[in-house]
Design an enzyme around this catalytic site. Structure first.
Site, short mmCIF file in Angstrom:
data_model
loop_
_atom_site.label_atom_id
_atom_site.label_comp_id
_atom_site.label_asym_id
_atom_site.label_seq_id
_atom_site.Cartn_x
_atom_site.Cartn_y
_atom_site.Cartn_z
N HIS A 152 4.01 10.30 -5.28
CA HIS A 152 3.18 11.43 -5.38
C HIS A 152 3.80 12.72 -5.36
CE1 HIS A 152 0.29 8.16 -3.86
NE2 HIS A 152 0.07 8.15 -5.14
N LYS A 160 -14.72 1.92 -0.62
CA LYS A 160 -13.43 1.13 -0.81
C LYS A 160 -12.96 1.07 0.76
CE LYS A 160 -9.20 1.51 -3.33
NZ LYS A 160 -8.45 2.42 -4.34
N ARG A 188 3.54 5.77 -14.75
CA ARG A 188 4.85 4.98 -14.37
C ARG A 188 5.17 3.91 -15.49
NH1 ARG A 188 2.34 3.20 -8.75
NH2 ARG A 188 0.81 3.05 -10.44
N SER A 214 1.55 2.95 -3.69
CA SER A 214 1.11 2.77 -2.20
C SER A 214 0.60 1.45 -1.83
CB SER A 214 -0.45 3.55 -2.14
OG SER A 214 -0.22 4.97 -2.65
#
Ligand code: PNS
Length: 161
Positions: free
Chosen positions: A18, A42, A91, A129
């Site tokens: 990040h 969430k 990515r 993460s």
């Protein structure tokens, strides 16, 4: 590039991947807002306040970066923040598929919104993460994957799992 750009995400927790994107975004745009998604549905490892605070610490060296939280639709937040560009990192090919779809939806919801996709730097391209959470959960060393300024906070937060 022109104007104010928003880099949205969950950042649960923020990673070196990040930070790489934030630093590169801050070079590309005069103003970059890092926007943390507040999603009560969430279950996150860190509260939105913690994530905002960690990002502020990790971005303290970047004068044109501001950290904020948002809920609801990203396009509504962009309107409210006076921004028309979204920054996201890619990515993998599967990231690209998700990001491509999100960009199309956001553009359909708000036609002036443009999305800029940056390929992850090779050194950080494998960091996520969820990997950081899993490594910490099994007692591994997360130091190579998260910004040094927030390492201890992340370790403390994830050791309570
Ligand atoms: O870090 P993440 O979890 O990949 O970030 C996803 C995020 C926050 C960018 C995305 O879920 C989002 O924009 N959520 C806000 C709701 C929204 O606008 N949805 C419509 C676009 S698909």
């Amino acid at each position: 590039m022109k104007g104010r750009c928003v880099y949205p995400g969950s950042f649960d927790p923020p990673t070196k991947g990040h930070l790489d994107l934030i630093e590169r975004g801050a070079n590309l745009f005069p103003e970059l807002i890092v926007a943390v998604l507040q999603n009560p549905a969430k279950k996150n490892a860190f509260t939105v306040e913690e994530r905002v605070e960690m990002l502020r610490r990790a971005c303290a060296h970047l004068p044109n970066v501001r950290v904020d939280a948002f809920g609801g639709l990203l396009v509504d937040y962009l309107r409210q923040a006076g921004a028309e560009t979204v920054l996201r990192g890619v990515r993998t090919v599967s990231d690209f598929e998700t990001e491509f779809q999100m960009a199309q939806i956001n553009r359909r919801l708000s036609p002036q919104v443009e999305t800029v996709l940056l390929p992850a730097s090779p050194e950080e391209g494998f960091v996520s993460s969820s990997a950081v959470r899993e490594i910490a959960h099994f007692g591994g060393d997360i130091a190579p994957f998260v910004p040094a300024e927030i390492l201890e906070h992340i370790k403390a937060g994830l050791s309570q799992d």
